[in-house]
Write a protein that holds these residues in place. Structure first.
Motif, PDB file in Angstrom:
ATOM      1  N   UNK A 171       0.779  -1.227   0.000  1.00 33.91           N
ATOM      2  CA  UNK A 171       0.000   0.000   0.000  1.00 33.91           C
ATOM      3  C   UNK A 171       0.812   1.278   0.000  1.00 33.91           C
ATOM      4  N   UNK A 172       2.078   1.197  -0.420  1.00 36.55           N
ATOM      5  CA  UNK A 172       2.951   2.364  -0.390  1.00 36.55           C
ATOM      6  C   UNK A 172       3.492   2.719  -1.778  1.00 36.55           C
ATOM      7  N   UNK A 173       2.669   2.515  -2.796  1.00 34.56           N
ATOM      8  CA  UNK A 173       3.105   2.838  -4.152  1.00 34.56           C
ATOM      9  C   UNK A 173       3.496   4.308  -4.280  1.00 34.56           C
ATOM     10  N   UNK A 174       2.609   5.193  -3.879  1.00 32.95           N
ATOM     11  CA  UNK A 174       2.850   6.622  -4.089  1.00 32.95           C
ATOM     12  C   UNK A 174       4.056   7.119  -3.308  1.00 32.95           C
ATOM     13  N   UNK A 175       4.222   6.635  -2.087  1.00 30.10           N
ATOM     14  CA  UNK A 175       5.359   7.063  -1.275  1.00 30.10           C
ATOM     15  C   UNK A 175       6.682   6.662  -1.920  1.00 30.10           C
ATOM     16  N   UNK A 176       6.754   5.440  -2.451  1.00 31.69           N
ATOM     17  CA  UNK A 176       7.999   4.991  -3.085  1.00 31.69           C
ATOM     18  C   UNK A 176       8.178   5.661  -4.441  1.00 31.69           C
ATOM     19  N   UNK A 177       7.104   5.879  -5.150  1.00 25.58           N
ATOM     20  CA  UNK A 177       7.133   6.612  -6.428  1.00 25.58           C
ATOM     21  C   UNK A 177       7.790   7.977  -6.217  1.00 25.58           C
ATOM     22  N   UNK A 178       7.349   8.694  -5.204  1.00 22.02           N
ATOM     23  CA  UNK A 178       7.906  10.014  -4.927  1.00 22.02           C
ATOM     24  C   UNK A 178       9.367   9.927  -4.486  1.00 22.02           C
ATOM     25  N   UNK A 179       9.683   8.931  -3.685  1.00 19.52           N
ATOM     26  CA  UNK A 179      11.056   8.784  -3.186  1.00 19.52           C
ATOM     27  C   UNK A 179      12.029   8.568  -4.346  1.00 19.52           C
ATOM     28  N   UNK A 180      11.609   7.793  -5.337  1.00 16.42           N
ATOM     29  CA  UNK A 180      12.482   7.540  -6.487  1.00 16.42           C
ATOM     30  C   UNK A 180      12.840   8.830  -7.211  1.00 16.42           C
ATOM     31  N   UNK A 181      11.844   9.640  -7.465  1.00 19.24           N
ATOM     32  CA  UNK A 181      12.111  10.886  -8.187  1.00 19.24           C
ATOM     33  C   UNK A 181      12.866  11.897  -7.325  1.00 19.24           C
ATOM     34  N   UNK A 182      12.514  11.962  -6.050  1.00 24.64           N
ATOM     35  CA  UNK A 182      13.164  12.928  -5.165  1.00 24.64           C
ATOM     36  C   UNK A 182      14.647  12.637  -4.978  1.00 24.64           C
ATOM     37  N   UNK A 183      15.062  11.380  -5.212  1.00 26.64           N
ATOM     38  CA  UNK A 183      16.461  10.991  -4.986  1.00 26.64           C
ATOM     39  C   UNK A 183      17.172  10.580  -6.272  1.00 26.64           C
ATOM     40  N   UNK A 184      16.526  10.761  -7.410  1.00 29.12           N
ATOM     41  CA  UNK A 184      17.096  10.237  -8.661  1.00 29.12           C
ATOM     42  C   UNK A 184      18.529  10.697  -8.908  1.00 29.12           C
ATOM     43  N   UNK A 185      18.835  11.938  -8.544  1.00 27.39           N
ATOM     44  CA  UNK A 185      20.190  12.453  -8.793  1.00 27.39           C
ATOM     45  C   UNK A 185      21.245  11.751  -7.955  1.00 27.39           C
ATOM     46  N   UNK A 186      20.825  10.985  -6.941  1.00 29.20           N
ATOM     47  CA  UNK A 186      21.761  10.267  -6.076  1.00 29.20           C
ATOM     48  C   UNK A 186      22.092   8.868  -6.608  1.00 29.20           C
ATOM     49  N   UNK A 187      21.195   8.292  -7.382  1.00 28.41           N
ATOM     50  CA  UNK A 187      21.418   6.909  -7.824  1.00 28.41           C
ATOM     51  C   UNK A 187      21.308   6.698  -9.330  1.00 28.41           C
ATOM     52  N   UNK A 188      20.738   7.670 -10.049  1.00 24.53           N
ATOM     53  CA  UNK A 188      20.524   7.503 -11.474  1.00 24.53           C
ATOM     54  C   UNK A 188      21.795   7.551 -12.297  1.00 24.53           C
ATOM     55  N   UNK A 189      21.733   6.999 -13.504  1.00 23.02           N
ATOM     56  CA  UNK A 189      22.846   7.019 -14.459  1.00 23.02           C
ATOM     57  C   UNK A 189      24.115   6.359 -13.910  1.00 23.02           C
ATOM     58  N   UNK A 190      23.936   5.312 -13.128  1.00 20.68           N
ATOM     59  CA  UNK A 190      25.069   4.549 -12.602  1.00 20.68           C
ATOM     60  C   UNK A 190      24.893   3.089 -13.004  1.00 20.68           C
ATOM     61  N   UNK A 191      26.007   2.419 -13.232  1.00 20.67           N
ATOM     62  CA  UNK A 191      25.953   1.063 -13.774  1.00 20.67           C
ATOM     63  C   UNK A 191      25.838  -0.029 -12.712  1.00 20.67           C
TER      64      UNK A 191
END
Length: 226
Positions: A129-149
């Motif tokens: 039941x936490x889809x929206x919370x995790x959805x937001x967390x992914x975008x809010x932190x994308x610059x910390x984990x994105x574009x890495x192999x």
């Protein structure tokens, strides 16, 4: 700075960010398709297409709308254009709360090393039941984990802990092939309706590419009031 000027600046920034998202999405068109045949142009707006756009288990953001306007977004949590569009969608959700159904579909791009990991983590959270919370967390932190192999699965697990999820259930869901299959089903539906890049939006069964926030709102207004 006066409140009026500050609001004007904020509005200008949102418009600029949205325009960048649209441009980036158009430049990356085709990166989501594994084979040109998979991305064949469908008959937009047909009953069969609409059935592929929104399934019974599709995730929705916020409260349900009236059913007159259904906005579907195919997205990739590692996609920078999706991240740029995110605050625009959040603003639209506030303005059209209770009027528009906001539906989210997974469409991880193969060239993004952690796109599937992120989607699986969000789907695992959704099972609690936490889809929206995790959805937001992914975008809010994308610059910390994105574009890495390297795999960021452990980072996403940390997000789940922060949200207070049952970690045994979360780990089981992440390891369950059915969770990845749920993500892949969304991606296959996207390919079937002609999605080739992210973000891709459909309004009432038809794909549209608004160039500005104003155009986006005009389309929603027409659907809501039509």
């Amino acid at each position: 700075m006066t409140p009026v000027k500050r609001n004007a600046v904020i509005s200008a920034v949102v418009v600029a960010v949205f325009a960048v998202a649209v441009v980036v999405a158009s430049l990356t068109l085709g990166t989501g398709a594994t084979d040109p045949a998979d991305a064949a142009e469908p008959d937009r707006g047909t009953a069969s297409t609409t059935g592929l756009l929104v399934r019974a288990d599709s995730h929705r953001l916020g409260q349900a709308g009236t059913g007159k306007a259904v906005l579907v977004e195919f997205l990739d949590f590692e996609c920078e254009a999706c991240r740029a569009a995110y605050p625009v969608v959040e603003d639209l959700r506030t303005k059209y709360a209770g009027k528009v159904d906001f539906v989210v579909r997974y469409f991880p791009i193969p060239s993004h090393a952690n796109a599937v990991n992120a989607a699986v983590a969000v789907e695992a959270a959704a099972q609690q039941g936490q889809f929206e919370a995790m959805y937001k967390r992914m975008y809010d932190t994308q610059d910390q984990w994105g574009e890495q192999q390297d795999s960021k699965a452990s980072v996403f697990r940390g997000f789940a802990q922060d949200l207070g999820l049952d970690m045994a259930a979360y780990d089981q869901a992440v390891a369950d092939p059915a969770t990845a299959a749920r993500v892949e089903k969304d991606r296959q539906d996207g390919l079937a309706v002609g999605v080739q890049g992210t973000p891709t939006f459909f309004l009432n069964g038809r794909q549209f590419k608004p160039a500005t926030v104003q155009e986006f709102e005009a389309q929603l207004d027409a659907a809501v009031n039509g």
